[in-house]
Scaffold this active site. Structure first.
Site, PDB file in Angstrom:
ATOM      1  N   HIS A   1      49.073  31.281  25.645  1.00  0.00           N
ATOM      2  CA  HIS A   1      48.093  31.089  24.743  1.00  0.00           C
ATOM      3  C   HIS A   1      47.040  30.179  25.283  1.00  0.00           C
ATOM      4  O   HIS A   1      45.930  30.856  25.571  1.00  0.00           O
ATOM      5  CB  HIS A   1      48.631  30.420  23.680  1.00  0.00           C
ATOM      6  CG  HIS A   1      47.869  30.694  22.191  1.00  0.00           C
ATOM      7  ND1 HIS A   1      46.637  31.261  21.987  1.00  0.00           N
ATOM      8  CD2 HIS A   1      48.220  30.154  20.856  1.00  0.00           C
ATOM      9  CE1 HIS A   1      46.281  31.024  20.954  1.00  0.00           C
ATOM     10  NE2 HIS A   1      46.985  30.507  20.254  1.00  0.00           N
TER      11      HIS A   1
ATOM     12  N   HIS B   1      43.657  41.953  27.436  1.00  0.00           N
ATOM     13  CA  HIS B   1      43.713  41.256  26.219  1.00  0.00           C
ATOM     14  C   HIS B   1      44.512  42.031  25.277  1.00  0.00           C
ATOM     15  O   HIS B   1      44.315  43.340  25.263  1.00  0.00           O
ATOM     16  CB  HIS B   1      42.344  40.673  25.622  1.00  0.00           C
ATOM     17  CG  HIS B   1      42.520  39.724  24.436  1.00  0.00           C
ATOM     18  ND1 HIS B   1      42.660  40.320  23.147  1.00  0.00           N
ATOM     19  CD2 HIS B   1      42.211  38.541  24.440  1.00  0.00           C
ATOM     20  CE1 HIS B   1      42.611  38.863  22.594  1.00  0.00           C
ATOM     21  NE2 HIS B   1      42.470  38.100  23.324  1.00  0.00           N
TER      22      HIS B   1
ATOM     23  N   ASP C   1      38.853  33.464  29.018  1.00  0.00           N
ATOM     24  CA  ASP C   1      39.451  32.452  30.000  1.00  0.00           C
ATOM     25  C   ASP C   1      39.107  32.352  31.329  1.00  0.00           C
ATOM     26  O   ASP C   1      39.108  31.804  32.245  1.00  0.00           O
ATOM     27  CB  ASP C   1      41.195  32.301  29.933  1.00  0.00           C
ATOM     28  CG  ASP C   1      41.559  31.805  28.751  1.00  0.00           C
ATOM     29  OD1 ASP C   1      40.950  30.908  28.260  1.00  0.00           O
ATOM     30  OD2 ASP C   1      42.489  32.211  28.023  1.00  0.00           O
TER      31      ASP C   1
HETATM   32  N1  ACO Z   1      46.255  41.898  35.684  1.00  0.00           N
HETATM   33  C1  ACO Z   1      47.003  43.116  35.940  1.00  0.00           C
HETATM   34  N2  ACO Z   1      47.318  43.838  35.475  1.00  0.00           N
HETATM   35  C2  ACO Z   1      47.324  43.807  33.896  1.00  0.00           C
HETATM   36  C3  ACO Z   1      46.804  42.475  33.497  1.00  0.00           C
HETATM   37  C4  ACO Z   1      46.010  41.710  34.286  1.00  0.00           C
HETATM   38  N3  ACO Z   1      45.712  40.626  33.859  1.00  0.00           N
HETATM   39  N4  ACO Z   1      46.866  42.786  32.004  1.00  0.00           N
HETATM   40  C5  ACO Z   1      47.275  43.937  31.664  1.00  0.00           C
HETATM   41  N5  ACO Z   1      47.496  44.292  32.976  1.00  0.00           N
HETATM   42  C6  ACO Z   1      48.143  45.739  32.988  1.00  0.00           C
HETATM   43  C7  ACO Z   1      49.852  45.609  32.377  1.00  0.00           C
HETATM   44  O1  ACO Z   1      50.447  45.483  33.778  1.00  0.00           O
HETATM   45  C8  ACO Z   1      49.900  47.164  32.017  1.00  0.00           C
HETATM   46  O2  ACO Z   1      50.140  47.902  32.974  1.00  0.00           O
HETATM   47  P1  ACO Z   1      51.079  49.160  33.113  1.00  0.00           P
HETATM   48  O3  ACO Z   1      50.445  50.211  31.737  1.00  0.00           O
HETATM   49  O4  ACO Z   1      50.783  49.782  34.449  1.00  0.00           O
HETATM   50  O5  ACO Z   1      52.394  48.888  32.797  1.00  0.00           O
HETATM   51  C9  ACO Z   1      48.719  47.198  31.111  1.00  0.00           C
HETATM   52  O6  ACO Z   1      47.589  46.563  31.916  1.00  0.00           O
HETATM   53  C10 ACO Z   1      48.774  46.692  29.835  1.00  0.00           C
HETATM   54  O7  ACO Z   1      49.151  45.670  29.798  1.00  0.00           O
HETATM   55  P2  ACO Z   1      49.969  45.103  28.681  1.00  0.00           P
HETATM   56  O8  ACO Z   1      50.778  43.767  29.469  1.00  0.00           O
HETATM   57  O9  ACO Z   1      50.806  45.865  27.994  1.00  0.00           O
HETATM   58  O10 ACO Z   1      48.964  44.317  27.694  1.00  0.00           O
HETATM   59  P3  ACO Z   1      49.359  43.250  26.542  1.00  0.00           P
HETATM   60  O11 ACO Z   1      48.332  43.479  25.251  1.00  0.00           O
HETATM   61  O12 ACO Z   1      50.733  42.980  26.195  1.00  0.00           O
HETATM   62  O13 ACO Z   1      48.716  41.886  27.339  1.00  0.00           O
HETATM   63  C11 ACO Z   1      47.597  39.862  28.081  1.00  0.00           C
HETATM   64  C12 ACO Z   1      47.583  41.239  26.997  1.00  0.00           C
HETATM   65  C13 ACO Z   1      48.926  38.910  27.826  1.00  0.00           C
HETATM   66  C14 ACO Z   1      46.357  39.031  27.759  1.00  0.00           C
HETATM   67  C15 ACO Z   1      47.609  40.355  29.653  1.00  0.00           C
HETATM   68  O14 ACO Z   1      46.293  41.236  29.616  1.00  0.00           O
HETATM   69  C16 ACO Z   1      47.679  39.195  30.514  1.00  0.00           C
HETATM   70  O15 ACO Z   1      48.686  38.741  30.863  1.00  0.00           O
HETATM   71  N6  ACO Z   1      46.505  38.782  31.018  1.00  0.00           N
HETATM   72  C17 ACO Z   1      46.346  37.763  31.874  1.00  0.00           C
HETATM   73  C18 ACO Z   1      46.606  36.363  31.258  1.00  0.00           C
HETATM   74  C19 ACO Z   1      45.257  35.944  30.416  1.00  0.00           C
HETATM   75  O16 ACO Z   1      44.177  36.099  30.721  1.00  0.00           O
HETATM   76  N7  ACO Z   1      45.546  35.586  29.182  1.00  0.00           N
HETATM   77  C20 ACO Z   1      44.509  35.092  28.333  1.00  0.00           C
HETATM   78  C21 ACO Z   1      44.439  35.991  27.175  1.00  0.00           C
HETATM   79  S1  ACO Z   1      43.107  35.460  26.104  1.00  0.00           S
HETATM   80  C22 ACO Z   1      43.699  34.010  25.206  1.00  0.00           C
HETATM   81  O17 ACO Z   1      45.080  33.965  24.844  1.00  0.00           O
HETATM   82  C23 ACO Z   1      42.779  32.891  24.677  1.00  0.00           C
END
Ligand code: ACO
Length: 435
Positions: free
Chosen positions: A274, A313, A369
């Protein structure tokens, strides 16, 4: 068109009609009251049908009028006002008034509100002793969670959450005292004497003074840095039903005082999924080290070895509007305090990722972020203070969510159902009989 859903239970052949209701905006979809599913039973003894939705991925837990997000179009509005306009033209306390009261203040209202917040920034001297009790390397977020919770013991009247005037007083106190608690945590971790709030200063300037004042009679924050911090607080004010807002509502629904509920929201924000991603971005950019290493890093991301931190996101499938504002702000700060060398890596990384099919197909864009950590770092703020800064801005949103929950006649104590998978009844065996 009938606004109902007809459900046929194939176990019994019976049909049920369930009302569909709409919010104001199509992007929020339509909803059904899941309590209506309970009438669907296979037999007289059957409890009735439940919705099963771990992590609330498709369950609305409330009706809210605070924050509007359209993730497809990259829109974020507080009380209807676009985040870009508020970040461009409003001050943090003006936005805090808007979010907690529902309307922008008049000049007189803003003056009175600013005065009230400013004159509640002091904390009881015993809080200082409390902070002193922490180990020298205690995480400032751990200290914040504890000191916010401790505030409840200084204001026993806060338990009277049914009284709107009592609620209002605690909202003012919490918004006012968060920067003081945050700065005390920082000074303690540095072994520096605490700096008391200065009522002559605006909110962000006061916070910077409590953080960085040394021997000078009057610390004078750089006005560009002060404005940037004010904007960063604005950008973090609220983001509808995120993990910490949900914690605030859920804990507050037990009718506990708002200090205890805010401590719970802070604890939720402390988690790396988060409030901790901006720190992860700075570490990632440091690991990449040079723009020439970006292609290799992106290959590793695509192989699933690492994540591109600050990208993607759950809600935004477009550029996070807060990231756009922060990127511009970063350059304004760097012009004043010197460029953070990691920005070149960040900009090139963003460009290459947005040109790459892997990210395009998955609709992965920079989130809030991606650039915020770089600004904080340029302001000389240590990485473990990043979530604390997030908490200062977000306190406003938590309190607005809390009050909306308390005044919503449809809300009750939060108490989800479960699907039980454990043992059936077993008979207790005395210790001596157990192998
Ligand atoms: N880098 C690489 N691949 C990614 C990323 C990333 N940052 N984010 C998503 N993906 C990929 C996943 O591997 C998935 O690929 P697939 O379909 O081949 O399996 C696809 O994109 C969909 O991603 P999910 O994980 O299903 O998306 P979800 O909505 O569950 O996750 C999250 C969102 C947690 C923010 C994710 O994008 C992530 O981990 N990002 C990096 C961490 C981050 O920046 N967090 C801050 C969020 S903003 C906040 O909280 C204030």
């Amino acid at each position: 068109m009938a606004n109902t859903l007809t459900v046929t239970d194939n176990r019994t052949g019976k049909s049920y009609e369930i009302p569909i209701s709409y919010g104001t905006y199509p992007e929020y979809g339509a909803s059904i009251p899941t309590a209506d599913l309970r009438q669907i039973r296979a037999s007289e003894e059957d409890f009735g049908l439940l919705g099963y939705d771990p992590a609330f991925k498709n369950t609305a837990s409330c009706k809210s009028a605070i924050t509007h997000i359209d993730g497809e179009r990259g829109i974020l509005r507080y009380r209807g006002y676009p985040i870009e306009e508020l970040a461009e033209s409003a001050g943090f306390l003006e936005v805090a008034y808007l979010v907690t009261h529902g309307e922008l203040p008049t000049a007189d209202e803003l003056e009175a509100w600013t005065h009230e917040i400013t004159y509640h920034t002091y904390v009881h001297e015993s809080i200082k002793k409390f902070t002193e009790g922490f180990h020298y390397d205690a995480h400032p977020m751990g200290m914040l969670v504890s000191t916010v919770a401790a505030l409840s013991t200084f204001y026993p009247e806060a338990r009277d959450i049914a009284d709107p005037e009592v609620r209002r007083r605690q909202i003012v106190r919490l918004i006012a005292k968060m920067p003081t608690l945050a700065a005390f945590a920082y000074r303690h971790s540095k072994g520096l004497p605490y700096v008391y709030p200065d009522n002559d200063l605006a909110y962000a300037a006061d916070f910077l003074t409590m953080m960085f004042k040394m021997t000078e009679v009057k610390y004078e924050p750089n006005p560009v840095v002060e404005r940037a911090l004010d904007v960063l607080f604005i950008l973090h004010v609220d983001h509808e039903q995120n993990c910490s807002a949900n914690a605030m509502r859920s804990v507050g629904s037990s009718r506990v005082d708002p200090y205890s509920a805010t401590a719970a929201a802070c604890a939720a924000l402390y988690g790396p999924l988060h409030g901790g991603a901006n720190e992860a971005v700075v570490r990632m950019l440091g690991d990449i080290g040079d723009p020439k290493n970006i292609p290799d890093y992106l290959e590793r991301v695509k192989k699933g070895e690492v994540k591109l931190m600050g990208f993607g996101h759950r809600v935004y499938k477009n550029y996070d509007p807060r990231a756009k504002v922060i990127k511009k702000l970063a350059y304004e700060v760097f012009d004043e305090v010197g460029k953070n060398p990691l920005i070149d890596i960040a900009v090139e990384l963003e460009k290459r990722a947005l040109d790459d099919d892997y990210f395009v197909e998955r609709r992965l864009y920079p989130n809030v972020d991606f650039y915020s950590g770089l600004i904080y770092q340029s302001m000389n703020l240590p990485m473990d203070m990043f979530p604390v800064l997030f908490a200062i801005g977000r306190t406003v949103g938590w309190l607005a969510q809390w009050e909306e929950m308390l005044t919503d006649p449809e809300q009750k104590i939060a108490r989800p159902r479960q699907v039980y998978l454990g043992h059936d009844k077993r008979t207790y065996e005395p210790l001596s009989a157990r192998e």
